[in-house]
Structures are given as structure tokens and as C-alpha cells.
Write an enzyme that holds these catalytic residues in place. Structure first.
Site, PDB file in Angstrom:
ATOM      1  N   ASP A 177       0.809  -1.232   0.000  1.00  0.00           N
ATOM      2  CA  ASP A 177       0.000   0.000   0.000  1.00  0.00           C
ATOM      3  C   ASP A 177       0.841   1.281   0.000  1.00  0.00           C
ATOM      4  O   ASP A 177       0.293   2.372   0.013  1.00  0.00           O
ATOM      5  CB  ASP A 177      -0.985  -0.001   1.181  1.00  0.00           C
ATOM      6  CG  ASP A 177      -0.308  -0.280   2.511  1.00  0.00           C
ATOM      7  OD1 ASP A 177       0.900  -0.581   2.526  1.00  0.00           O
ATOM      8  OD2 ASP A 177      -0.992  -0.202   3.546  1.00  0.00           O
ATOM      9  N   GLU A 260      10.538  -3.469  12.706  1.00  0.00           N
ATOM     10  CA  GLU A 260      11.736  -2.909  12.049  1.00  0.00           C
ATOM     11  C   GLU A 260      12.914  -2.921  13.019  1.00  0.00           C
ATOM     12  O   GLU A 260      14.028  -3.333  12.661  1.00  0.00           O
ATOM     13  CB  GLU A 260      11.489  -1.464  11.588  1.00  0.00           C
ATOM     14  CG  GLU A 260      10.357  -1.290  10.589  1.00  0.00           C
ATOM     15  CD  GLU A 260       9.017  -1.012  11.243  1.00  0.00           C
ATOM     16  OE1 GLU A 260       8.859  -1.292  12.458  1.00  0.00           O
ATOM     17  OE2 GLU A 260       8.117  -0.524  10.532  1.00  0.00           O
TER      18      GLU A 260
END
Ligand SMILES: *[C@@H]1O[C@H](CO)[C@@H](O)[C@H](O)[C@H]1NC(C)=O
Ligand SMILES: *[C@@H]1O[C@H](CO)[C@@H](O)[C@H](O)[C@H]1NC(C)=O
Length: 321
Positions: A177, A260
Site C-alpha cells: 500500500d 523494524e
């Protein structure tokens, strides 16, 4: 590489046919040998024509790629995806972005128990080299009422694939996205260990970025630090494959908000001055954390009213969760 090898072997077989031909020509002049040599020259003629046709085909198939693109380090793009009404639209948009990038393998990995033929059909149509795999989220994480670690099993499946199949190049996690300027892909190819750069539109801070002071990485600017060593967005870093393979235990944790950070920490040892700063030393924005508005699932088609119409076919193309 393969093509070059074929060229050499074809060339040498041509010269061996030629030398055979001249050898038989210098023999006695009877009708039998004349007939034989006509046959032989005919054979040589047909063989040579065939070889030229093969070489021409090979040349034509190489034409779309400039010679400079062939030697570029490969890019491995890991894209987690899941079943939802927007899925095919997002994959189509990202796919046609990636189509502008040479020497790339797109690893599309769905949080599902089995692949969806509609997704495979979409990927086929786009025409970017891809592998389509599944990696369902473990049940224990699905049960929770809190935030789920979305995309983690997918990305770890991608890492596993790279450890098995890739030896060089660069890995990048590209969510379906987000929005990408293709120049970031050309820059990330040459990362030696880890590379980072700014990501636009992350929370109300407007951007998530490494802070560069006096030409050096000096912390991070992000709306939420949360005790993270690497408060960066998934779209804001890439990793060299050789560097990854030297860290066999590196993977992403099932820890919402810390995906992350956990992955980058698992790449230790990694000094701050070993991090390449891309996008004009982090003064430019080439990737954006965008999000498509969630759409409700399409209602069922009234098959009585619309039987024998195109709508029956279109209905089969809709992804319903
Ligand atoms: C996958 O299969 C498991 C076990 O058979 C099931 O519990 C789960 O709901 C399935 N997941 C999906 C995404 O369909
Ligand atoms: C489907 O269409 C038929 C014919 O137009 C109609 O009679 C029926 O009520 C519709 N069904 C639904 C569930 O709307």
C-alpha cells in the site's frame, strides 16, 4: 552467461563442419562423392541458416535490456499481502511501479493457508518476475485482542527464501500500500550493508527519517520512539544480501510496533557509520507510507437478475475477505 556459452559452442561446431567439407572436396571426383559433397554443402547451408536464426532470436530477446542493466546487482522485493477487497488493486499498482526496475525478483507472500488463483493471475498479467508464496500468521498471535504482528510471518518466509536462493544483491520490504519513486530502487542496489532514507507521511510528524548532522547519522526523527534503537519505518531501509547471510539468525520479531527495530537489531554487529544514507544523504523523500482507505466487502451479486450477463464473470474477480 548461458547465451555467451551457446554462442561459442555453436561457432566452433560451424568451423568443424567447414573443415570436414573441404576435406571431402579434395578427394576423388567420382559421381558418388559429387553427390555426397552436394548433400554435405546442402547440410552446411541449412545448418548455417539455422544457426543464424537462433543467434538472431537470441539477439532479439536481449534487445529490451541495455547492456549496462544486465550486470546490475539484483533486487529482492519482499511484499507481504493478505486477502481483502483492495488486494488486487494494491498489487497492480505496486507491480507496475516495479516493472520499471531492471533485474528484480518480487517475492509476494500472502498470510493464508493456500495461494489465491486471482492473485497469481494478477501477478502473471503484470509480468514482473515473481515468486508467490504463503506464510500464515501463527494461531497464537491471531487470538490476541491487541495489535496483531501483521506481515511478520510473511517477511520471515521471504528471508528464508533468500537464504536458500540468493547470494548477492539487496533486499527491501515493500508493503503493497506504499508509494515508491523508482529512483530509490537504483540507489539501494549498491548498499554495502544497510541503507536508510526518509519516509514521508508517517503519523503527524509528516516524515520518519535518520537525522544527519555534520554528514553523520545522529539519531532518528519519528513520531514515536518507544525505546527503539532504530525508530524507522518499514519503507525506509534495505539490506545487502551477503551481509544478511553472514547473520543466519537475523529475523523479524512477532512484536507489533517493533518489527523494524527487532529485525535491524538482529543484524548486529552494525555500526552507525556502516549505514549508507540514501536519497541525497536523507535530504529527499522518495518513499511514502501511504494507506488505502479500507473498503467494505462487496455485496453478493443477485445471480437471478444478472444471470447470462458479464456481471457473473466480474463477480468472480472480486476478493472478499
Ligand atoms: C489455516 O488453517 C488453520 C488450521 O487448519 C486454521 O485454523 C486457520 O484459520 C487457517 N487460516 C486461514 C487464514 O485461513
Ligand atoms: C434478485 O432478483 C430477482 C429478480 O429481479 C428478485 O425477484 C429477487 O428479489 C432478488 N433477490 C434479492 C436477494 O435481492
Amino acid at each position: 552467461m548461458k547465451g555467451g556459452g551457446a554462442y561459442i559452442s555453436i561457432g566452433s561446431s560451424t568451423s568443424s563442419i567447414n573443415s570436414m567439407g573441404s576435406g571431402s572436396g579434395s578427394g576423388s571426383g567420382s559421381k558418388m562423392t559429387l553427390g555426397k559433397s552436394v548433400k554435405m554443402y546442402l547440410t552446411i547451408f541449412i545448418a548455417t541458416t539455422c544457426i543464424y536464426m537462433v543467434l538472431y532470436q537470441y539477439h532479439m530477446s536481449r534487445e529490451p535490456f541495455a547492456p549496462s542493466e544486465v550486470g546490475k546487482p539484483p533486487l529482492y522485493i519482499i511484499t507481504p499481502t493478505y486477502r481483502r477487497p483492495e488486494q488486487l488493486a494494491e498489487l497492480t499498482r505496486l507491480g507496475y511501479t516495479l516493472k520499471h526496475v531492471a533485474n528484480l525478483l518480487w517475492l509476494v507472500i500472502e498470510d493464508a493457508n493456500k495461494t489465491n488463483p486471482l492473485v497469481a493471475h494478477t501477478l502473471d498479467r503484470i509480468g514482473v518476475p515473481y515468486e508467490y508464496m504463503v506464510a500464515p500468521m501463527p494461531e497464537k498471535y491471531k487470538q490476541t485482542k491487541k495489535a496483531k504482528p501483521r506481515g511478520v510471518s510473511n517477511r520471515n518466509r521471504g528471508l528464508e527464501y533468500l537464504r536458500q536462493h540468493a547470494t548477492e544483491g539487496v533486499l527491501y520490504f515493500a508493503d503493497d500500500d506504499n508509494t515508491y519513486d523508482i529512483s530509490i530502487f537504483e540507489q539501494m542496489r549498491y548498499i554495502s550493508k544497510v541503507g536508510m532514507w526518509p519516509v514521508g507521511l508517517v503519523t503527524k510528524t509528516g516524515v520518519s527519517s535518520p537525522i544527519i548532522r555534520n554528514g553523520k547519522l545522529d539519531g532518528y526523527y519519528d513520531g514515536w520512539i518507544g525505546g527503539r534503537k532504530y525508530p524507522v519505518d518499514m519503507a525506509g531501509f534495505a539490506v545487502n544480501i551477503k551481509f544478511l547471510r553472514q547473520r543466519p539468525h537475523a529475523q523479524m520479531p512477532f512484536k507489533p510496533g517493533y518489527e523494524e527495530d527487532g529485525f535491524l537489531r538482529s543484524l548486529a554487529p552494525l555500526d552507525n557509520d556502516e549505514i549508507d544514507l540514501l536519497a541525497d544523504e536523507c535530504r529527499d523523500i522518495l518513499t511514502w507510507h501511504t494507506q488505502t482507505k479500507k473498503n467494505p466487502p462487496a455485496q453478493a451479486l443477485n445471480k437471478t437478475r444478472y444471470s447470462n450477463t458479464n456481471l457473473v464473470h466480474i463477480d468472480k474477480l472480486l476478493v472478499r475477505p
